[in-house]
Write a protein that holds these residues in place. Structure first.
Motif, short mmCIF file in Angstrom:
data_model
loop_
_atom_site.label_atom_id
_atom_site.label_comp_id
_atom_site.label_asym_id
_atom_site.label_seq_id
_atom_site.Cartn_x
_atom_site.Cartn_y
_atom_site.Cartn_z
N LYS A 42 -2.79 -10.96 2.53
CA LYS A 42 -3.93 -10.87 1.63
C LYS A 42 -4.50 -9.47 1.49
O LYS A 42 -5.35 -9.21 0.62
CB LYS A 42 -5.03 -11.83 2.08
N TYR A 58 -9.25 -17.46 -3.82
CA TYR A 58 -8.85 -18.33 -4.94
C TYR A 58 -8.95 -17.55 -6.25
O TYR A 58 -9.70 -16.58 -6.38
CB TYR A 58 -9.75 -19.57 -4.99
N THR A 59 -8.24 -18.05 -7.25
CA THR A 59 -8.30 -17.43 -8.58
C THR A 59 -9.64 -17.78 -9.21
O THR A 59 -10.29 -18.77 -8.84
CB THR A 59 -7.15 -17.96 -9.48
N TRP A 86 -1.96 -20.82 -6.60
CA TRP A 86 -2.08 -19.37 -6.66
C TRP A 86 -3.25 -18.90 -5.79
O TRP A 86 -4.31 -19.53 -5.76
CB TRP A 86 -2.31 -18.91 -8.08
N ARG A 87 -3.03 -17.80 -5.06
CA ARG A 87 -4.08 -17.16 -4.29
C ARG A 87 -4.10 -15.68 -4.64
O ARG A 87 -3.13 -15.14 -5.16
CB ARG A 87 -3.86 -17.33 -2.78
N MET A 88 -5.29 -15.02 -4.32
CA MET A 88 -5.50 -13.63 -4.72
C MET A 88 -5.44 -12.70 -3.51
O MET A 88 -5.97 -13.00 -2.43
CB MET A 88 -6.87 -13.48 -5.37
N ARG A 89 -4.77 -11.56 -3.71
CA ARG A 89 -4.77 -10.52 -2.70
C ARG A 89 -5.94 -9.57 -2.97
O ARG A 89 -6.60 -9.64 -4.01
CB ARG A 89 -3.45 -9.73 -2.71
N GLY A 92 -5.82 -7.67 -6.16
CA GLY A 92 -5.91 -8.44 -7.39
C GLY A 92 -4.62 -9.14 -7.80
O GLY A 92 -4.62 -9.94 -8.75
N THR A 93 -3.52 -8.83 -7.10
CA THR A 93 -2.26 -9.52 -7.41
C THR A 93 -2.30 -10.94 -6.87
O THR A 93 -3.08 -11.26 -5.97
CB THR A 93 -1.05 -8.78 -6.84
N ARG A 94 -1.44 -11.76 -7.41
CA ARG A 94 -1.41 -13.17 -7.02
C ARG A 94 -0.13 -13.48 -6.25
O ARG A 94 0.90 -12.84 -6.46
CB ARG A 94 -1.49 -14.07 -8.25
#
Length: 624
Positions: A42, A58-59, A86-89, A92-94
């Motif tokens: 993450k 979470y997005t 989908w999860r967020m780093r 901002g990338t998924r």
């Protein structure tokens, strides 16, 4: 080991795991611990994330939908929450994550937080997505194919799916065939022969089955199919079904059959052309020899006085006549016989010729004529046509047992190119002679029109009848077709191209006409009499000019005088002139073995010996 030491060791173990994000949440969802895997997935350090709410992973759309709160509630109420999404780093990338959320309770059952395990399975999902997309593309490809019926079968042969090509070719909707056995597409005779089961067995044991054959559409029509069946096995090698591909190749098969038919027709035509050239040359040379023989016999007859010698000359004349008849038939087959075609209505020609045809059949055989209501004109030499028709009726009579039937029929037809022999597309008149006789095999049909080929007993036929018929119809731009079945009968159909000219009227005398035949040779007189009877005339005979004049004096309604030119006493020419003095309406036809008979023939028709029925018919028409 001290519990505190054990707990420390467990903390160190969890903190150093890099393949999983393993961390703790407070009951309200804030992060209370953080391991190396969580930092790697993450992008947050422990200092940056501890105390923050886990929903930040979470997005935006999932946070707006309340997914984080729902996850906590389900874990608290059911004892576990598991999902993918989908999860967020931090950057901002998924990434695609597999998530497990377990509630943690104290000894009193009070919720003290949650254990959360997250794994980055983006690569696995990408592979699954690629596979799904590939399978979808393949499914769309198979479903979109319309030239091939592509579908699956269970190991037992039941249909499990259906594509657009299968619907187009076989006409069934998917709902109509799913679950049914694929043998429904086979013909009844193939099902009875066990061909569907054989096809599956061959595919299973040999690894593939391929064949061609008739298949049946929903509406009952048949099509010629090319079929491939492949067995499908799973990873364990177990048979899970069959892939079946069917293509409608009816047009290709029809084209192949048409090509084969055209080749056969060309071969037959070339063979008969070669035979025709040979037989035509032989017939011409043989006719020249016969002319020398017959003329020599006519010259010898006045010289030879003894009865034995005269009888020998007569026998030789009969043999020469038979030879001349054979050569004329050969010339007709070779299409080298001089003809005088004219536009004719074959209905009228056949109707006028009916009495002759009836005499050619036995009374125990039923004879019928069925003419079309109206026929266009065709170009034919009527004498040759009538001789050919008589040949066909005689052949039918010979092949038909007592109680059978023979029919002559006419019709106007439209033919496609190559439908009959090598005839061009267009309008034709067909004249058919059918019988219920012994019939012919395919092998006999293939050779039936060859000269000298016959199935009759020795001495019962020359094998030139159908050859003459074939040569006649070819000479006028037509063709013939023979259809036959053993013990059921034969039909020979003659096709003549339609003429643009108007049909001329038939001037043949009616069958009730009387003919006076005069010849001093009894055998010749008998032969000529039989010919005219065959043509439907009432025949009166005389053996001398004097006897003929007596008959003419007391029988004024004689329409035709047929006389030999050279006779003792009064010649045929003199007899003809006197006959016309007695009966001006009597027409005169003279015959002789000399090519140029003595005396003037003005006002008379001349027929050189040897002659045939066709020659007589030509002269009768010339007389009008």
């Amino acid at each position: 080991m001290d519990p505190s030491q054990e707990a420390e060791r467990l903390r160190l173990f969890v903190s150093r795991i890099t393949d999983y994000a393993i961390y703790m949440l407070a009951p309200d969802g804030t992060v209370s611990s953080w391991n190396a895997g969580a930092q790697r997935f993450k992008g947050y350090t422990a200092d940056e994330i501890i105390g923050q709410h886990f929903s930040r992973f979470y997005t935006p759309e999932d946070r707006a939908a309340g997914i984080p709160e729902k996850a906590l509630r389900l874990a608290r109420e059911t004892g576990k929450f598991e999902a993918e999404g989908w999860r967020m780093r931090k950057d901002g990338t998924r990434f695609w994550a597999h998530v497990v959320l377990d509630p943690i309770r104290d000894e009193n059952g009070e919720l003290i937080g949650f254990a959360k395990i997250t794994r980055d399975i983006s690569e696995k999902r990408a592979a699954q997505e690629a596979l799904r997309e590939s399978e979808e593309r393949f499914r769309m490809l198979v479903q979109g194919v319309t030239d091939y019926a592509i579908y699956m079968l269970s190991p037992e042969g039941s249909i499990t799916n259906w594509n657009a090509g299968a619907h187009r070719i076989k006409q069934y909707e998917q709902d109509e065939v799913l679950g049914s056995h694929f043998s429904r597409f086979y013909t009844e005779e193939d099902r009875e022969a066990g061909k569907p089961a054989y096809a599956l067995e061959q595919a299973r044991t040999k690894g593939r089955f391929e064949s061609e054959g008739w298949r049946v559409r929903k509406d009952g029509t048949r099509f010629w199919a090319h079929v491939v069946i492949d067995p499908i096995h799973n990873d364990k090698g177990e048979l899970v079904g069959f892939a079946k591909i069917t293509r409608d190749i009816t047009e290709r098969q029809q084209a192949a059959l048409a090509l084969e038919k055209a080749r056969d027709s060309l071969y037959q035509s070339q063979k008969l052309e070669a035979i025709g050239k040979l037989t035509g040359g032989v017939a011409h040379d043989f006719n020249n020899l016969l002319s020398v023989i017959t003329n020599g016999l006519d010259l010898l007859r006045p010289i030879v006085k003894d009865p034995e010698g005269a009888g020998l000359i007569t026998s030789m004349e009969k043999a020469a006549m038979r030879g001349a008849s054979l050569t004329n038939q050969l010339l007709t087959f070779a299409r080298q016989q001089p003809v005088t075609p004219e536009p004719r209505d074959l209905n009228r020609v056949i109707t006028a010729f009916e009495p002759v045809l009836r005499r050619a059949t036995r009374s125990s055989v039923k004879f019928e004529i069925h003419v079309a209501g109206q026929l266009p004109a065709v170009m034919v030499d009527v004498a040759l046509f009538e001789t050919a028709l008589l040949n066909l009726v005689v052949n039918a009579n010979d092949a038909t047992l007592d109680g059978g039937s023979i029919s002559v029929a006419t019709a106007a037809v439209q033919l496609r190119e190559g439908e009959i022999g090598r005839l061009a597309e267009g309008s034709y008149v067909v004249v058919s002679v059918g019988d219920t006789g012994s019939g012919m095999t395919e092998e006999v049909i293939a050779r039936a029109i060859e000269p000298f080929f016959t199935t009759k007993a020795v001495g019962k036929g020359t094998g030139l009848g159908l050859s003459q018929v074939y040569g006649m119809v070819q000479q006028f731009g037509g063709d013939l077709k023979i259809t036959s079945q053993v013990a059921q009968g034969t039909t020979v159909a003659l096709y003549f191209p339609v003429s643009t000219e108007e049909a001329v009227e038939d001037s043949l005398p009616p069958p009730s006409d009387k003919v006076l035949i005069v010849d001093d040779q009894p055998d010749v007189l008998e032969m000529a009499s039989e010919m005219f009877r065959t043509l439907g005339f009432h025949v009166i005979t005389a053996t001398s000019g004097r006897q003929a004049l007596e008959i003419l004096s007391r029988t004024p309604d004689i329409h035709l005088l047929f006389s030999d030119v050279v006779m003792p006493g009064s010649s045929g020419v003199e007899l003809g002139r006197k006959a016309q003095e007695i009966s001006p309406n009597t027409r005169v036809l003279l015959a002789s073995g000399y090519t140029t008979p003595a005396g003037s023939l003005k006002g008379f028709e001349f027929l050189p010996k040897p002659y045939r029925i066709a020659d007589i018919l030509k002269k009768l028409r010339a007389l009008g």
